[in-house]
Design a protein around this motif. Sequence first.
Motif: not given
Length: 362
Positions: A93-107
Motif C-alpha cells: 500500500q505504501k508503494r501504491w501511494e508513492d508517486p515515485a513508483t512506476p504505474s502498475r496494472a494487474l491483468v
Amino acid sequence: MAGDTKEGQVRKGQYPGAMTRAAFSERFRARFYDPAFRGEDPAIERLEEIAWDGYCKARKAPVTRKAGPEFQDPDYDLSVEWYEARNRLIAAQKRWEDPATPSRALVVCGAPRNDGSCPGEMSKTFRLAKVAQEVLEQGGVTVDLLDLSRLTSDYDLRIHPCKGCVSTAMPLCHWPCSCYPNHELSQVNDWMNELYERWVSAHGILLVTPTHWYAMPSPLKLMMDRLVCADGGNPDPTRTAGKDADKAKEVELAGWDYPQHLAGRTYGVVVHGDVAGIEGNRRILTDWLDWMGLVDAGPTARLDRYIGYYEPYATSHEALDRDEAVQEETRNAARALAEAIGALRKGELVSPGKDLKRPRAK
C-alpha cells in the motif's frame, strides 16, 4: 425460526462433528493412492499420526508470535503466516501511494484452461490478456499478468473457498484473510496471500474472462469471494480474539466502519462468450468492483463480446483470429485503463459521489 434468541446470538447446530479416526485415515491416505508410495507406508503412517494429533488439538496456526503493541491485544498469539502477509500488504500500500513508483496494472486472466492441463490448449482469454498487456506496457504501465489457470495446471496450488465469516459479523472477516492456511484441516498452499499483495500493488485492474454457465469461471469466482475481506475487513484479529464469533458480533454492533482496503484503484473488464450470458457476467463484475470502491475507466473499458457465436468449440481460436474488431476493442479497453491510471496518479480521476457517506454501510 428465531424462537427466544437474543439479538446477535451465535446460532449453532449445522456442523456434523469431528471425523472419526477411521474416516480421517481414509481421507489422509487418499493422497498416497499411487502405488509408488507403497515403499514408504511406515513413514506415511507416522505422518498420519502427526496429522491426526494436529486435527484433534486444532492446530490451525502451529507457529505464532505475540501480537505486540501495534494491535489491540498485544498478548494475543498471532499466526506468524498471517502477520507476515499483513506486513507485505502494508508495504504494498505504501508503494501504491508513492508517486515515485512506476504505474502498475494487474491483468487477470480468468479462464481455467491452459495447455498444461487437460484441455491441452491455451485459452482465448489468455490471448486477449496478452493483447491488453502489450498495449499497457506500450503506454508505460508495468503489467503483472495473473493467470488463474495455474489453479488447474500447478501442483497443489489452491484458492480455498470463502467460509462466509462476514455473514456472522464483519469484524470476524480479517484483512488479509486469516481462515487460511489452516494446518489443522490441511487447508494449505492457499494462493490468496500472494494475490492480495498483487491487488494492493496495482493502480489499475483489468479483468479478462470467459463466460461459463452465464457467469464467471470458478477460479475467478473463488478469488472474488476471498476478496470480501478487502471490503470492510478487520485488520486487527486480536479485536475478535481470532475467530470468536460472540466478540465479533459485539464489535460490529458497537459500530463498524467497513474500511474499503482497495478503494481508489481504477478498473476495466473484458468479458467474452460463445452462446449466452456475457452481459450478466460483465454486470456482475463491474457491480462488484464498483461496490469495493474501485473507479471504472469509462465505457470503453467495460466490454462484453461474443467470439464464434454458436460456432464449433474446436475452431474457436480461428474465430478469434478472424475477429480483429474484438482484438482492437480489447486494446481500447487497455488504452482506456492506461489513461485512467495516469489520471488517478495525478489526482485527476473523478468519481462523482465518492466522498458521500453511505446511509447503509455494509
